[in-house]
Scaffold this motif. Sequence first.
Motif, PDB file in Angstrom:
ATOM      1  N   LEU A 142     -17.592  10.588  -1.843  1.00 21.49           N
ATOM      2  CA  LEU A 142     -18.877  11.287  -1.924  1.00 21.49           C
ATOM      3  C   LEU A 142     -19.878  10.296  -2.497  1.00 21.49           C
ATOM      4  O   LEU A 142     -19.602   9.687  -3.536  1.00 21.49           O
ATOM      5  N   ASP A 143     -20.987  10.111  -1.808  1.00 22.79           N
ATOM      6  CA  ASP A 143     -21.969   9.177  -2.387  1.00 22.79           C
ATOM      7  C   ASP A 143     -23.375   9.538  -1.936  1.00 22.79           C
ATOM      8  O   ASP A 143     -23.567  10.475  -1.154  1.00 22.79           O
ATOM      9  N   TRP A 144     -24.314   8.777  -2.458  1.00 16.65           N
ATOM     10  CA  TRP A 144     -25.740   9.087  -2.269  1.00 16.65           C
ATOM     11  C   TRP A 144     -26.234   8.611  -0.918  1.00 16.65           C
ATOM     12  O   TRP A 144     -25.997   7.455  -0.538  1.00 16.65           O
ATOM     13  N   ARG A 145     -26.962   9.487  -0.220  1.00 16.74           N
ATOM     14  CA  ARG A 145     -27.603   9.069   1.029  1.00 16.74           C
ATOM     15  C   ARG A 145     -28.641   7.982   0.731  1.00 16.74           C
ATOM     16  O   ARG A 145     -29.266   7.982  -0.314  1.00 16.74           O
ATOM     17  N   ASP A 146     -28.799   7.074   1.677  1.00 15.22           N
ATOM     18  CA  ASP A 146     -29.795   6.020   1.464  1.00 15.22           C
ATOM     19  C   ASP A 146     -31.129   6.369   2.134  1.00 15.22           C
ATOM     20  O   ASP A 146     -32.062   5.591   2.084  1.00 15.22           O
ATOM     21  N   ASP A 147     -31.186   7.559   2.762  1.00 14.01           N
ATOM     22  CA  ASP A 147     -32.456   7.966   3.374  1.00 14.01           C
ATOM     23  C   ASP A 147     -33.161   9.053   2.545  1.00 14.01           C
ATOM     24  O   ASP A 147     -34.034   9.743   3.037  1.00 14.01           O
ATOM     25  N   MET A 166     -18.056   4.195   6.466  1.00 19.31           N
ATOM     26  CA  MET A 166     -17.196   4.515   7.625  1.00 19.31           C
ATOM     27  C   MET A 166     -16.645   3.243   8.266  1.00 19.31           C
ATOM     28  O   MET A 166     -15.457   3.149   8.579  1.00 19.31           O
ATOM     29  N   SER A 167     -17.520   2.249   8.472  1.00 19.47           N
ATOM     30  CA  SER A 167     -17.079   0.989   9.102  1.00 19.47           C
ATOM     31  C   SER A 167     -15.980   0.328   8.271  1.00 19.47           C
ATOM     32  O   SER A 167     -15.025  -0.222   8.819  1.00 19.47           O
ATOM     33  N   PHE A 168     -16.133   0.406   6.954  1.00 17.70           N
ATOM     34  CA  PHE A 168     -15.121  -0.172   6.062  1.00 17.70           C
ATOM     35  C   PHE A 168     -13.768   0.498   6.297  1.00 17.70           C
ATOM     36  O   PHE A 168     -12.740  -0.168   6.454  1.00 17.70           O
ATOM     37  N   MET A 169     -13.779   1.839   6.347  1.00 11.78           N
ATOM     38  CA  MET A 169     -12.516   2.579   6.511  1.00 11.78           C
ATOM     39  C   MET A 169     -11.909   2.321   7.891  1.00 11.78           C
ATOM     40  O   MET A 169     -10.684   2.188   8.020  1.00 11.78           O
ATOM     41  N   VAL A 170     -12.753   2.225   8.902  1.00 12.25           N
ATOM     42  CA  VAL A 170     -12.252   1.939  10.250  1.00 12.25           C
ATOM     43  C   VAL A 170     -11.641   0.527  10.269  1.00 12.25           C
ATOM     44  O   VAL A 170     -10.541   0.313  10.789  1.00 12.25           O
ATOM     45  N   GLY A 173      -8.252   0.247   9.163  1.00 11.15           N
ATOM     46  CA  GLY A 173      -7.229   0.870  10.002  1.00 11.15           C
ATOM     47  C   GLY A 173      -6.998   2.336   9.719  1.00 11.15           C
ATOM     48  O   GLY A 173      -5.974   2.897  10.129  1.00 11.15           O
ATOM     49  N   CYS A 174      -7.947   2.996   9.036  1.00 14.49           N
ATOM     50  CA  CYS A 174      -7.741   4.413   8.707  1.00 14.49           C
ATOM     51  C   CYS A 174      -7.905   5.292   9.942  1.00 14.49           C
ATOM     52  O   CYS A 174      -8.515   4.916  10.932  1.00 14.49           O
ATOM     53  N   ASP A 175      -7.360   6.477   9.822  1.00 16.64           N
ATOM     54  CA  ASP A 175      -7.356   7.482  10.875  1.00 16.64           C
ATOM     55  C   ASP A 175      -8.393   8.546  10.529  1.00 16.64           C
ATOM     56  O   ASP A 175      -8.715   8.715   9.350  1.00 16.64           O
ATOM     57  N   GLU A 176      -8.851   9.276  11.530  1.00 18.54           N
ATOM     58  CA  GLU A 176      -9.727  10.443  11.267  1.00 18.54           C
ATOM     59  C   GLU A 176     -10.848  10.110  10.279  1.00 18.54           C
ATOM     60  O   GLU A 176     -11.014  10.809   9.274  1.00 18.54           O
ATOM     61  N   VAL A 177     -11.579   9.057  10.548  1.00 22.44           N
ATOM     62  CA  VAL A 177     -12.690   8.691   9.648  1.00 22.44           C
ATOM     63  C   VAL A 177     -13.904   9.541  10.041  1.00 22.44           C
ATOM     64  O   VAL A 177     -14.401   9.446  11.157  1.00 22.44           O
ATOM     65  N   VAL A 178     -14.331  10.384   9.115  1.00 24.96           N
ATOM     66  CA  VAL A 178     -15.398  11.346   9.414  1.00 24.96           C
ATOM     67  C   VAL A 178     -16.440  11.278   8.305  1.00 24.96           C
ATOM     68  O   VAL A 178     -16.087  11.161   7.127  1.00 24.96           O
ATOM     69  N   ILE A 188     -20.357  12.772   2.567  1.00 23.96           N
ATOM     70  CA  ILE A 188     -18.947  12.589   2.225  1.00 23.96           C
ATOM     71  C   ILE A 188     -18.248  11.964   3.420  1.00 23.96           C
ATOM     72  O   ILE A 188     -18.432  12.389   4.557  1.00 23.96           O
ATOM     73  N   VAL A 189     -17.523  10.890   3.133  1.00 20.83           N
ATOM     74  CA  VAL A 189     -16.707  10.237   4.154  1.00 20.83           C
ATOM     75  C   VAL A 189     -15.249  10.519   3.801  1.00 20.83           C
ATOM     76  O   VAL A 189     -14.843  10.319   2.652  1.00 20.83           O
TER      77      VAL A 189
END
Length: 200
Positions: A142-147, A166-170, A173-178, A188-189
């Motif tokens: 959970l983190d702060w939006r930058d917009d 999200m790019s970091f988690m992808v 190699g993570c699954d179901e990155v939302v 929340i990612v």
Amino acid sequence: MHDRVFKHTEAHKLEDPQRSQWLPPAEILQHLRLSQGMRVADIGAGTGYFSIPIARAVGATGHVFAVDLQPEMLDFLRQKLGRPEAPENVSLHPGKASQLPLQDGSVELVFYANVWHELDDLDAVFREAVRILIPGGRIAILDWRDDCSPPPGPPQDYRMAHGAVMSFMVAKGCDEVVSKPVSRFSYIVTAGLRPLHLGR
Ligand SMILES: C[S@@+](CC[C@H](N)C(=O)[O-])C[C@H]1O[C@@H](n2cnc3c(N)ncnc32)[C@H](O)[C@@H]1O
């Protein structure tokens, strides 16, 4: 301690009653897929704004491991846990996200609330999350939006776009990155571990 770390001298801001209006814990918890008996690591737990509602949601058979760099934050949480109505399934662990004081394969969920943008060595942080998670475990950030401009929240240049998380988690190699926008100022990612992470 570097400048991006939220200092314990500001802990009262985490407990501001207004905060529960623009960041209602119940709304955030809906995204964590909690269930009775779950074990959750709350990294950068601060005053336990989320640790306590999570502890209630996972019930007496579950557990919350509250980890924080600043012992003063955990002292604050310890006081809250001393109240008669407080849950009894929260333990306090001074330590760093990049070197967690928790055992291998000991939790189903690792939660980072408003702390990911404060962390330095994200590769080590991710490695530690993988180490303490069980197979099939999940990570939630959970983190702060930058917009949205502060206040509330950290200066604009400290914030990390949800796409970067999200790019970091992808890339890991993570699954179901939302990613989802939550409340007024946050996202929340969530990401799941895959069998490839089990080699640790
Ligand atoms: C902005 S506060 C958020 C507290 C809580 N998660 C919340 O949302 O109310 C960030 C917390 O993360 C802790 N923190 C910062 N860097 C950390 C690290 N590397 N390891 C563990 N905790 C850290 C700080 O001490 C602070 O208590």
